[in-house]
Design a protein around this motif. Structure first.
Motif, mmCIF file in Angstrom:
data_model
loop_
_atom_site.group_PDB
_atom_site.id
_atom_site.type_symbol
_atom_site.label_atom_id
_atom_site.label_comp_id
_atom_site.label_asym_id
_atom_site.label_seq_id
_atom_site.Cartn_x
_atom_site.Cartn_y
_atom_site.Cartn_z
ATOM 1 N N THR A 473 0.721 -1.417 -0.109
ATOM 2 C CA THR A 473 0.026 0.001 0.031
ATOM 3 C C THR A 473 0.828 1.200 -0.048
ATOM 4 O O THR A 473 2.140 1.261 0.149
ATOM 5 C CB THR A 473 -0.850 0.109 1.505
ATOM 6 N N ILE A 474 0.238 2.402 -0.120
ATOM 7 C CA ILE A 474 1.211 3.616 -0.011
ATOM 8 C C ILE A 474 1.823 3.968 1.294
ATOM 9 O O ILE A 474 2.819 4.256 1.393
ATOM 10 C CB ILE A 474 0.257 4.891 -0.567
ATOM 11 N N THR A 475 1.178 3.162 2.427
ATOM 12 C CA THR A 475 1.437 3.617 3.702
ATOM 13 C C THR A 475 2.570 2.550 3.888
ATOM 14 O O THR A 475 3.680 2.965 4.474
ATOM 15 C CB THR A 475 0.638 2.950 4.690
ATOM 16 N N THR A 476 2.622 1.370 3.480
ATOM 17 C CA THR A 476 3.877 0.431 3.595
ATOM 18 C C THR A 476 5.243 1.040 2.637
ATOM 19 O O THR A 476 6.199 0.915 2.909
ATOM 20 C CB THR A 476 3.640 -1.041 3.095
ATOM 21 N N LEU A 477 4.714 1.532 1.359
ATOM 22 C CA LEU A 477 5.898 1.785 0.669
ATOM 23 C C LEU A 477 6.441 3.126 1.109
ATOM 24 O O LEU A 477 7.735 3.388 1.270
ATOM 25 C CB LEU A 477 5.368 2.256 -0.937
ATOM 26 N N SER A 478 5.608 4.015 1.738
ATOM 27 C CA SER A 478 6.116 5.405 2.408
ATOM 28 C C SER A 478 7.208 4.923 3.623
ATOM 29 O O SER A 478 8.212 5.555 3.743
ATOM 30 C CB SER A 478 5.008 6.159 2.914
ATOM 31 N N GLN A 479 6.856 3.793 4.437
ATOM 32 C CA GLN A 479 7.675 3.265 5.340
ATOM 33 C C GLN A 479 8.931 2.717 4.868
ATOM 34 O O GLN A 479 10.074 2.896 5.529
ATOM 35 C CB GLN A 479 6.901 2.416 6.487
ATOM 36 N N ILE A 480 8.904 2.166 3.898
ATOM 37 C CA ILE A 480 10.090 1.388 3.497
ATOM 38 C C ILE A 480 10.841 2.506 2.837
ATOM 39 O O ILE A 480 12.066 2.460 2.668
ATOM 40 C CB ILE A 480 9.855 0.424 2.243
ATOM 41 N N TRP A 481 10.442 3.452 2.127
ATOM 42 C CA TRP A 481 11.215 4.288 1.270
ATOM 43 C C TRP A 481 11.433 5.530 2.268
ATOM 44 O O TRP A 481 12.429 6.325 1.675
ATOM 45 C CB TRP A 481 10.411 5.063 -0.037
ATOM 46 N N ARG A 482 10.836 5.577 3.195
ATOM 47 C CA ARG A 482 11.052 6.859 4.271
ATOM 48 C C ARG A 482 10.762 8.148 3.363
ATOM 49 O O ARG A 482 11.731 9.331 3.579
ATOM 50 C CB ARG A 482 12.645 6.735 4.699
ATOM 51 N N GLU A 483 9.800 8.403 2.724
ATOM 52 C CA GLU A 483 9.126 9.317 2.074
ATOM 53 C C GLU A 483 7.971 9.746 2.626
ATOM 54 O O GLU A 483 7.304 8.937 3.123
ATOM 55 C CB GLU A 483 9.191 9.076 0.513
ATOM 56 N N ASP A 484 7.650 11.020 2.274
ATOM 57 C CA ASP A 484 6.146 11.404 2.735
ATOM 58 C C ASP A 484 5.100 10.861 1.729
ATOM 59 O O ASP A 484 5.709 10.227 0.561
ATOM 60 C CB ASP A 484 6.132 13.071 2.578
ATOM 61 N N GLU A 485 3.912 11.153 1.971
ATOM 62 C CA GLU A 485 3.070 10.511 1.193
ATOM 63 C C GLU A 485 2.872 10.946 -0.235
ATOM 64 O O GLU A 485 2.690 10.217 -1.240
ATOM 65 C CB GLU A 485 1.504 10.649 1.713
ATOM 66 N N ALA A 486 3.067 12.347 -0.406
ATOM 67 C CA ALA A 486 2.879 12.767 -1.802
ATOM 68 C C ALA A 486 4.050 12.324 -2.773
ATOM 69 O O ALA A 486 3.795 11.813 -3.917
ATOM 70 C CB ALA A 486 3.135 14.361 -1.607
ATOM 71 N N VAL A 491 6.344 8.277 -6.967
ATOM 72 C CA VAL A 491 7.240 7.316 -7.040
ATOM 73 C C VAL A 491 6.292 5.977 -7.670
ATOM 74 O O VAL A 491 6.799 5.598 -8.297
ATOM 75 C CB VAL A 491 8.188 6.849 -5.767
ATOM 76 N N ALA A 492 5.424 5.577 -6.934
ATOM 77 C CA ALA A 492 4.423 4.306 -7.186
ATOM 78 C C ALA A 492 3.949 4.531 -8.508
ATOM 79 O O ALA A 492 3.838 3.760 -9.371
ATOM 80 C CB ALA A 492 3.238 4.355 -6.102
ATOM 81 N N LYS A 493 3.411 5.751 -9.094
ATOM 82 C CA LYS A 493 2.960 6.138 -10.152
ATOM 83 C C LYS A 493 3.962 5.961 -11.261
ATOM 84 O O LYS A 493 3.685 5.334 -12.231
ATOM 85 C CB LYS A 493 2.288 7.549 -10.249
ATOM 86 N N ARG A 494 5.323 6.140 -10.955
ATOM 87 C CA ARG A 494 6.329 5.942 -11.893
ATOM 88 C C ARG A 494 6.633 4.511 -12.100
ATOM 89 O O ARG A 494 6.845 4.078 -13.182
ATOM 90 C CB ARG A 494 7.474 6.745 -11.448
ATOM 91 N N LEU A 495 6.645 3.628 -11.230
ATOM 92 C CA LEU A 495 6.911 2.448 -11.161
ATOM 93 C C LEU A 495 5.821 1.620 -12.182
ATOM 94 O O LEU A 495 5.930 0.650 -12.626
ATOM 95 C CB LEU A 495 7.054 1.816 -9.783
ATOM 96 N N VAL A 496 4.470 2.229 -11.787
ATOM 97 C CA VAL A 496 3.305 1.724 -12.697
ATOM 98 C C VAL A 496 3.752 1.912 -14.192
ATOM 99 O O VAL A 496 3.372 1.213 -14.799
ATOM 100 C CB VAL A 496 2.120 2.389 -12.020
ATOM 101 N N GLU A 497 4.292 3.008 -14.432
ATOM 102 C CA GLU A 497 4.446 3.557 -15.851
ATOM 103 C C GLU A 497 5.247 2.431 -16.436
ATOM 104 O O GLU A 497 5.340 2.224 -17.812
ATOM 105 C CB GLU A 497 4.767 4.956 -15.862
ATOM 106 N N ILE A 498 6.213 2.332 -15.639
ATOM 107 C CA ILE A 498 7.347 1.420 -16.299
ATOM 108 C C ILE A 498 7.299 -0.053 -16.333
ATOM 109 O O ILE A 498 7.905 -0.948 -16.647
ATOM 110 C CB ILE A 498 8.626 1.857 -15.818
#
Length: 531
Positions: A473-486, A491-498
């Motif tokens: 989820t966005i929450t688990t990705l945010s925790q792993i990447w240590r990035e804010d939600e925005a 980044v998730a959108k970019r990974l969907v595109e590729i």
């Protein structure tokens, strides 16, 4: 021989039932020895991941699809397709068909090397300053290639002789050299033209209004002009008309081929956008030439990037196809490659023409060589398993990874038999364990040599997922990447595109799922990550 009983079954039989029936069929070979299987495997060539690496054999097992027939007939100018879908195979085969096409009045002029260093690498270092100058760069390069072809084939019409002479004297047509030499000559000519000043003496190209013949002119006075006025002094469109007329009078057509555009501008998205938009604008400007045309092979994800935000010229590109593979088409491709092996044909005792004539026979052949399933239970049959495991998150299966998987499984099986391991059951050449062991090999190569090589800007985000779950989820990705939600959403959108993430929506929630293709490379396991 393949069991005749199978071919009497109704064609509506389901995929699973067909597999089971195949497994029960009685074959002419009942006791192939391990040494026989090993010999056949060693002689079996399924293919290479990259079309350029199998250029010498491509004609032997290339699937002449309707798309290929349209291309060969000159009905298609632009070919879109995902990476690995076969665009470069079309490009490579066209270059290999040069003699056959010449017999039909078609000349071929590749604009890019089939393999090796890209011709356009100099652009990355010193690109034209604007899109307009890029358009002129492409046009002048195509004009130089047209002049080179007219010269090489000795087309001795008055127009062609005058055009070649003018291009040579202007420095646009070197006496000899590689494609890089020609492209460099064009780049230097354009750069000098753009940077000319009033104190210089400039030699340029012109067209005599009375005779329509190109000539070299000497200019010594220049006014301050806009870029459009400056570049407009180069009569490139008129020169194309002359080249077109020379070809028409000779009863010939010329195709200028552009491929490997993803390699040319890798890592430079803004440059890629400017360069390719300019190339397609040049293509549209040249569409009126009946005997001279561009053939452009481009990945559809790159096409999406360059048209993002609007691109008027896109609606004018009508002679185009989008390569898409169905499971039936992929199986047909594999079987035709298998039938190219005399050792395999002898081993099975089959008539290749009979197999080529029927999809059911092709499917039966496939399951003579491979197990009906890789994973037992209510799991897909082997071919569907292969397709699902080699498709990225965009959901478009392509030949490249399927060929790589089977070639890797074959090599793994050879090593097992060489060290005295158990042989596959019945007529099978590859067992389910070898197929499973091949998947991480394919995953690693795809991840490292394709995904990271092209999208190195997301490497740290991908590596951070190592050893975790395959769904987030966005929450688990945010925790792993240590990035804010925005930032995480972007980044998730970019990974969907590729094609790394598949976005799955259920009600108001969404998750991001990693396809099987990339799991082995990152040691990902099934399941959803916990927040």
């Amino acid at each position: 021989m393949i069991s005749a009983a199978l071919h009497e079954e109704p064609r509506q039989k389901t995929s699973q039932a067909l597999v089971m029936h195949t497994c029960e069929a009685k074959f002419s070979i009942s006791g192939a020895t391990m040494s026989q299987k090993l010999e056949v495997l060693k002689k079996l060539e399924i293919g290479e991941r990259v079309a350029e690496d199998e250029a010498d054999h491509l004609e032997n097992y290339f699937v002449e699809t309707d798309q290929w027939q349209q291309m060969y007939a000159g009905e298609i100018d632009v070919v879109y397709g995902p990476k690995g879908s076969g665009k470069s195979a079309l490009y490579t085969l066209l270059t290999r068909k040069e003699t056959a096409l010449f017999d039909e009045g078609v000349l071929i002029a590749p604009a890019e090397n089939v393999m090796g260093a890209t011709v356009f690498r100099a652009i990355v270092i010193d690109p034209p300053p604007t899109e307009l100058s890029f358009i002129y760069l492409w046009k002048l390069y195509c004009l130089a290639l047209a002049g080179r072809t007219l010269r090489e084939y000795g087309i001795a019409k008055e127009e062609s002789r005058a055009l070649v002479d003018a291009l040579e004297r202007a420095g646009l047509l070197p006496a000899k050299g590689s494609l890089s030499t020609f492209f460099r000559a064009v780049s230097n000519y354009l750069r000098n033209w753009i940077n000319r000043d009033v104190a210089s003496v400039e030699y340029g190209l012109s067209v005599d209004p009375n005779t329509g013949i190109p000539a070299l002119t000497r200019k010594t006075e220049f006014n301050k002009e806009t870029e459009a006025q400056n570049l407009g002094d180069i009569p490139v469109d008129e020169l194309f008309e002359i080249a077109n007329r020379a070809l028409e009078l000779s009863g010939l057509r010329l195709w200028i081929l552009f491929d490997r555009l993803d390699i040319a501008f890798a890592g430079s998205p803004d440059l890629e956008r400017n360069a390719l938009r300019a190339l397609f604008r040049a293509y549209n400007d040249m569409k009126g030439l009946r005997n001279l045309s561009l053939k452009i092979f481009v990945r559809n994800d790159i096409w999406s990037r360059i048209t993002e935000g609007g691109f008027t010229e896109a609606s004018h590109i009508v002679k185009a196809i989008d390569i898409a593979w169905s499971p039936e088409g992929l199986l047909n491709l594999l079987v035709l490659r298998l039938l190219n092996s005399p050792a395999l044909v002898d081993y099975l005792g089959i008539d290749p023409d009979e197999v080529r004539s029927s999809y059911e026979k092709q499917r039966e052949l496939f399951y003579m060589l491979l197990p009906d399933k890789v994973d037992t239970g209510k799991n897909p049959d082997t071919f569907d398993w292969i397709v699902s495991r080699t498709t990225d998150a965009n959901g478009q299966p392509v030949p490249r990874e399927i060929i790589h998987l089977l070639e890797s499984a074959k090599n793994i099986q050879i090593k097992k038999l060489e060290r005295g391991g158990d042989e596959p059951d019945g007529t099978q050449l590859v067992d389910r364990a070898s197929l499973k062991e091949a998947l991480p090999v394919v995953s690693k190569v795809r991840y490292e040599q394709t995904l990271l090589a092209e999208y190195h800007d997301v490497k740290d985000y991908l590596q951070a997922l190592q050893g975790g779950k395959c769904e987030h989820t966005i929450t688990t990705l945010s925790q792993i990447w240590r990035e804010d939600e925005a930032t995480t959403v972007e980044v998730a959108k970019r990974l969907v595109e590729i094609g790394f993430f598949e976005r799955r929506v259920s009600g108001e929630s969404q998750t991001f799922w990693v396809p099987f293709l990339y799991r082995g490379a990152l040691d990902l396991v099934q399941g959803r990550a916990d927040a």
